[in-house]
Design a protein around this motif. Structure first.
Motif, PDB file in Angstrom:
ATOM      1  N   MET A 456       1.270  -1.615  -0.208  1.00 55.10           N
ATOM      2  CA  MET A 456      -0.360   0.058   0.009  1.00 55.10           C
ATOM      3  C   MET A 456       0.873   1.153  -0.135  1.00 55.10           C
ATOM      4  N   ARG A 457       2.218   0.994   0.652  1.00 52.33           N
ATOM      5  CA  ARG A 457       2.860   2.602   0.468  1.00 52.33           C
ATOM      6  C   ARG A 457       3.448   2.340  -0.428  1.00 52.33           C
ATOM      7  N   VAL A 458       3.444   1.534  -1.531  1.00 51.67           N
ATOM      8  CA  VAL A 458       4.042   2.094  -2.616  1.00 51.67           C
ATOM      9  C   VAL A 458       3.222   2.321  -4.067  1.00 51.67           C
ATOM     10  N   ILE A 459       2.255   1.121  -3.879  1.00 52.39           N
ATOM     11  CA  ILE A 459       0.776   2.118  -4.545  1.00 52.39           C
ATOM     12  C   ILE A 459       0.699   3.392  -4.638  1.00 52.39           C
ATOM     13  N   LYS A 460       0.394   3.649  -2.696  1.00 56.24           N
ATOM     14  CA  LYS A 460      -0.455   5.354  -3.413  1.00 56.24           C
ATOM     15  C   LYS A 460       0.541   6.181  -3.645  1.00 56.24           C
ATOM     16  N   ASP A 461       1.861   5.950  -3.689  1.00 54.91           N
ATOM     17  CA  ASP A 461       2.466   7.400  -4.190  1.00 54.91           C
ATOM     18  C   ASP A 461       2.649   6.906  -6.034  1.00 54.91           C
ATOM     19  N   LEU A 462       2.062   6.418  -6.215  1.00 54.51           N
ATOM     20  CA  LEU A 462       2.057   5.960  -8.180  1.00 54.51           C
ATOM     21  C   LEU A 462       1.003   6.660  -8.343  1.00 54.51           C
ATOM     22  N   PRO A 463       1.812   7.941  -9.391  1.00 53.85           N
ATOM     23  CA  PRO A 463       1.327   8.621 -10.332  1.00 53.85           C
ATOM     24  C   PRO A 463       0.477   8.864 -11.264  1.00 53.85           C
ATOM     25  N   ILE A 464      -0.144   7.239 -11.315  1.00 52.40           N
ATOM     26  CA  ILE A 464      -0.656   6.187 -13.264  1.00 52.40           C
ATOM     27  C   ILE A 464      -1.722   6.503 -13.244  1.00 52.40           C
ATOM     28  N   PRO A 465      -2.452   7.579 -14.361  1.00 51.47           N
ATOM     29  CA  PRO A 465      -3.709   7.279 -15.218  1.00 51.47           C
ATOM     30  C   PRO A 465      -4.461   5.908 -15.210  1.00 51.47           C
ATOM     31  N   ILE A 466      -5.583   5.784 -15.417  1.00 49.84           N
ATOM     32  CA  ILE A 466      -6.866   4.703 -15.687  1.00 49.84           C
ATOM     33  C   ILE A 466      -7.553   5.362 -16.772  1.00 49.84           C
ATOM     34  N   ALA A 565     -16.444   1.772 -14.970  1.00 54.31           N
ATOM     35  CA  ALA A 565     -18.041   2.650 -14.162  1.00 54.31           C
ATOM     36  C   ALA A 565     -16.888   3.578 -12.815  1.00 54.31           C
ATOM     37  N   ALA A 566     -15.648   3.227 -12.482  1.00 57.35           N
ATOM     38  CA  ALA A 566     -15.484   4.500 -11.150  1.00 57.35           C
ATOM     39  C   ALA A 566     -15.189   5.083 -11.682  1.00 57.35           C
ATOM     40  N   ALA A 567     -14.317   5.344 -13.167  1.00 56.51           N
ATOM     41  CA  ALA A 567     -13.409   6.432 -13.923  1.00 56.51           C
ATOM     42  C   ALA A 567     -14.791   7.403 -15.183  1.00 56.51           C
ATOM     43  N   ALA A 568     -15.607   6.789 -14.986  1.00 53.44           N
ATOM     44  CA  ALA A 568     -16.982   7.525 -15.220  1.00 53.44           C
ATOM     45  C   ALA A 568     -17.386   8.589 -14.213  1.00 53.44           C
ATOM     46  N   ARG A 569     -17.867   7.816 -12.813  1.00 51.74           N
ATOM     47  CA  ARG A 569     -18.695   8.164 -11.851  1.00 51.74           C
ATOM     48  C   ARG A 569     -17.961   9.637 -11.282  1.00 51.74           C
ATOM     49  N   GLY A 570     -16.279   8.959 -11.187  1.00 53.41           N
ATOM     50  CA  GLY A 570     -15.278   9.903 -10.634  1.00 53.41           C
ATOM     51  C   GLY A 570     -15.049  11.195 -11.149  1.00 53.41           C
ATOM     52  N   SER A 571     -15.201  11.157 -12.460  1.00 55.05           N
ATOM     53  CA  SER A 571     -14.856  12.325 -13.237  1.00 55.05           C
ATOM     54  C   SER A 571     -15.667  13.240 -12.910  1.00 55.05           C
ATOM     55  N   GLY A 572     -16.584  13.034 -13.068  1.00 52.70           N
ATOM     56  CA  GLY A 572     -17.999  14.019 -12.450  1.00 52.70           C
ATOM     57  C   GLY A 572     -17.853  14.386 -10.929  1.00 52.70           C
ATOM     58  N   CYS A 573     -17.043  14.327 -10.103  1.00 55.89           N
ATOM     59  CA  CYS A 573     -17.328  14.602  -9.037  1.00 55.89           C
ATOM     60  C   CYS A 573     -15.449  14.295  -8.160  1.00 55.89           C
ATOM     61  N   MET A 574     -15.452  13.210  -7.843  1.00 49.59           N
ATOM     62  CA  MET A 574     -14.251  13.240  -7.211  1.00 49.59           C
ATOM     63  C   MET A 574     -13.130  13.648  -7.807  1.00 49.59           C
ATOM     64  N   PHE A 575     -12.615  13.094  -9.299  1.00 54.07           N
ATOM     65  CA  PHE A 575     -11.624  13.565  -9.539  1.00 54.07           C
ATOM     66  C   PHE A 575     -11.355  14.683 -10.954  1.00 54.07           C
ATOM     67  N   ARG A 576     -12.976  15.451 -11.020  1.00 54.58           N
ATOM     68  CA  ARG A 576     -12.501  17.724 -11.668  1.00 54.58           C
ATOM     69  C   ARG A 576     -12.367  16.978 -13.059  1.00 54.58           C
ATOM     70  N   GLY A 577     -12.900  16.305 -13.385  1.00 54.97           N
ATOM     71  CA  GLY A 577     -12.447  15.655 -14.892  1.00 54.97           C
ATOM     72  C   GLY A 577     -11.519  14.546 -15.345  1.00 54.97           C
ATOM     73  N   ARG A 578     -10.976  14.269 -14.432  1.00 52.71           N
ATOM     74  CA  ARG A 578      -9.731  13.368 -15.093  1.00 52.71           C
ATOM     75  C   ARG A 578      -9.867  12.320 -14.690  1.00 52.71           C
ATOM     76  N   PRO A 579      -9.347  10.934 -15.230  1.00 52.17           N
ATOM     77  CA  PRO A 579      -9.283   9.692 -14.858  1.00 52.17           C
ATOM     78  C   PRO A 579      -8.878   9.577 -13.950  1.00 52.17           C
ATOM     79  N   PRO A 580      -9.299   8.218 -13.267  1.00 51.58           N
ATOM     80  CA  PRO A 580      -8.907   8.515 -12.055  1.00 51.58           C
ATOM     81  C   PRO A 580      -7.337   7.245 -12.155  1.00 51.58           C
ATOM     82  N   THR A 581      -6.150   7.762 -10.844  1.00 51.86           N
ATOM     83  CA  THR A 581      -4.870   7.406 -10.743  1.00 51.86           C
ATOM     84  C   THR A 581      -5.740   5.551  -9.740  1.00 51.86           C
ATOM     85  N   VAL A 582      -4.681   4.563 -10.014  1.00 51.40           N
ATOM     86  CA  VAL A 582      -4.692   3.396  -9.867  1.00 51.40           C
ATOM     87  C   VAL A 582      -3.901   3.748  -8.471  1.00 51.40           C
ATOM     88  N   ALA A 583      -3.823   4.920  -7.734  1.00 48.40           N
ATOM     89  CA  ALA A 583      -3.715   5.019  -6.125  1.00 48.40           C
ATOM     90  C   ALA A 583      -4.552   5.159  -5.676  1.00 48.40           C
TER      91      ALA A 583
END
Length: 599
Positions: A456-466, A565-583
């Motif tokens: 978890m410590r490694v993955i939380k610092d990976l800014p990799i877009p999905i 589904a997570a990317a589509a849902r998150g792009s509207g509210c959680m991620f401010r229009g950008r795709p979520p990262t793996v972290a």
């Protein structure tokens, strides 16, 4: 007879400087030391070892003049070559060492492309051979055979007995048979496609084919007979036996030190070719000058002189060879003194008409020409070869000593190939935890003591877009490397460096952004819970940490496991229009799993 001065002397300041320069090139310095030790007084014949303490003067000059001062010239040349090389490659002087390392790492990552995975055969026999040839013990056994073959070849000598030659013949046949079996096993196990995909395998099979051909030649020549009268001399083909030496080069792929040396040589070849062309250009210029100034030098001035029918300036090709000889420092001072004579009747080969005094050299032109060529040809041009080789060797060492060495980068490519066997440069985002788990530190967490917390410590610092539920090869590669370099910087600075101040990352702290996104999602869910209390799906009647009706209840609606589904849902509210990262996705999965376990 009459006493005459030696070519080298300390009779005047200019001659003393010239003598000391000769000694600093280590050419003829022992003769100068002997003359100094034997000297008595002016006009008195030398006495052997008359002043032995004067030898210390010559030794001190060799130490400081040859080993220190002239090598400072070499060091200056190498330093300026590296500076110009770095400037030509765009290495700005204001970049820090870490920033330069990051730039070089990015270049290296861009060169390392994912590879297609070698697929083992389905046939049981081929599958068995595939496992055998890929076993490290098989490689070790082949290495032992190669070393044994090399040792046997070293025992051949000129006056060996005929029956010992027969022993060498049968040993060579045995080694050739082993190498042929190795090649056949690899061809059978890997198949033609994957076998010839490796350049070293191509080299191995070429050497094996030549070895088999040479064994056939030995059989035709009856090398198996101890009676020399029964042997047939196939002289036109015997020279091909030298190709057996190529077997030794098979050790290169198995010895990392030798491999690094060969790599350095191969990398240096283009630059060495350019330097060779530059040297040839100046050799041509000085050869033309030499044939003009010294074409009429008398070659019989000294019976054992350094100039002769081959070493002279009479023709252009001879001038080229004698100049090249001087670049190695071999006898250059003797050639200079042959062109140094001031007496035209002794200096000139043709002493009549317009030839008298033309092209015979002289004290000034003879010294100036040869000293300048010694400085420029031997201490500048030739040392560029050293500079190129040292620079490339240093580059290879720098890659290995880097924060993320080339070996670790290659290991990332190998592990990625397991998840992307067709080299499409993208894998499902769900495979990232397993990818990190299989990578050795510092890129991953592979070890016997690794835990889920380390992952978890490694993955939380990976800014990799999905993107569409998948992560790309280059984004993942650079993300892993960026995390390691940022961690190294924080350790060097003596504390945790802020990501916003880190020149190698363009994202804020992923931990903060992840929990901020979770809080935003929770606030939206609480708002909908207050507006519609009759909905049983949004009313859990409990909260994290115990208690009821606290207003911090988490919705019982599970976070979508489908990445799209997570990317589509998150792009509207959680991620401010950008795709979520793996972290962020991984954090969401952990929250979901923890919530399910709590329920």
């Amino acid at each position: 007879g009459t006493w005459v001065d030696r070519d080298y002397s300390f009779n005047s300041y200019p001659r003393a400087l010239l003598t000391l320069f000769e000694m600093s090139t280590t050419e003829g310095w022992v003769g100068v030391m002997g003359a100094v030790v034997d000297s008595v007084d002016p006009g008195v014949s030398p006495v052997p070892n008359y002043k032995p303490w004067l030898s210390l003067y010559c030794i001190m000059h060799i130490v400081f003049g040859a080993f220190v001062l002239l090598n400072l010239i070499v060091g200056s040349i190498i330093n300026n070559y590296n500076r110009i090389k770095n400037y030509g490659e765009g290495a700005a002087p204001y970049l820090t060492a870490e920033q330069q390392e990051w730039i070089e790492t990015q270049k290296l990552v861009s060169q390392l492309k994912p590879k297609r995975r070698t697929v083992g055969p389905k046939h049981p026999v081929r599958a068995w051979m595939y496992r055998v040839v890929n076993d490290p013990r098989f490689d070790i056994a082949v290495t032992v055979v190669i070393v044994g073959n090399m040792l046997v070849m070293m025992t051949r000598n000129y006056n060996q007995r005929e029956c010992y030659g027969v022993f060498l013949f049968y040993m060579n046949v045995a080694f050739t048979f082993v190498f042929a079996v190795e090649a056949c096993m690899k061809l059978t196990g890997l198949g033609f496609r994957w076998y010839f995909h490796d350049g070293w395998n191509c080299f191995d099979v070429t050497v094996t084919v030549l070895s088999v051909a040479m064994s056939i030649v030995d059989i035709v020549g009856r090398e198996y007979s101890c009676n020399p009268t029964n042997q047939i001399n196939v002289s036109s083909i015997q020279a091909l036996r030298v190709f057996r030496v190529a077997r030794v080069f098979r050790l290169v792929r198995r010895a990392e030190g030798l491999k690094k040396m060969i790599q350095t040589l191969i990398i240096s070849l283009p630059a060495l070719a350019n330097i060779g062309a530059l040297i040839l250009l100046f050799l041509t210029i000085f050869a033309v000058l030499g044939t003009t100034a010294f074409y009429n030098v008398n070659l019989d001035q000294d019976l054992y002189g350094p100039m002769g029918s081959r070493g002279n300036y009479r023709t252009f090709d001879n001038a080229l060879w004698i100049l090249f000889r001087q670049t190695t420092g071999e006898g250059w001072n003797g050639i200079m003194y042959s062109c140094f004579q001031s007496d035209v009747y002794r200096a000139c080969d043709k002493r009549y008409g317009n030839y008298l005094g033309d092209g015979c050299g002289g004290p000034f032109i003879g010294v100036a020409f040869h000293v300048f060529w010694q400085l420029f040809g031997s201490y500048v041009l030739m040392q560029l070869f050293t500079a190129v080789i040292l620079e490339n060797f240093d580059d290879l060492n720098r890659e290995e000593m880097a924060t993320v060495s080339k070996e670790k980068l290659n290991q990332f490519v190998e592990v990625w190939t397991e998840f992307d066997p067709h080299a499409k440069e993208k894998i499902p985002s769900e495979n990232l935890p397993l990818l990190i788990w299989k990578l050795i530190p510092p890129l991953g967490v592979k070890s016997e003591s690794a835990t889920r917390t380390d992952l978890m410590r490694v993955i939380k610092d990976l800014p990799i877009p999905i993107v569409d539920g998948q992560i790309k090869y280059k984004d993942t590669f650079l993300g892993c490397v960026k995390r390691v370099i940022a961690l190294e910087l924080s350790i060097r600075d003596g504390g945790a460096a802020e990501h916003s101040h880190n020149p190698y990352t363009s994202t804020d702290s992923l931990t903060d952004s992840t929990f901020a996104s979770v809080k935003s999602k929770r606030a939206n869910l609480n708002s909908s819970h207050g507006n519609n209390n009759s909905n049983p799906a949004s009313r859990t009647g409990s909260s994290i940490g115990g208690g009821q009706g606290t207003g911090n209840a988490v919705s019982s609606e599970p976070i979508a496991t489908d990445s799209r589904a997570a990317a589509a849902r998150g792009s509207g509210c959680m991620f401010r229009g950008r795709p979520p990262t793996v972290a962020e996705e991984y954090a969401a999965r952990i929250v979901q799993l923890s919530y399910r376990e709590w329920r």
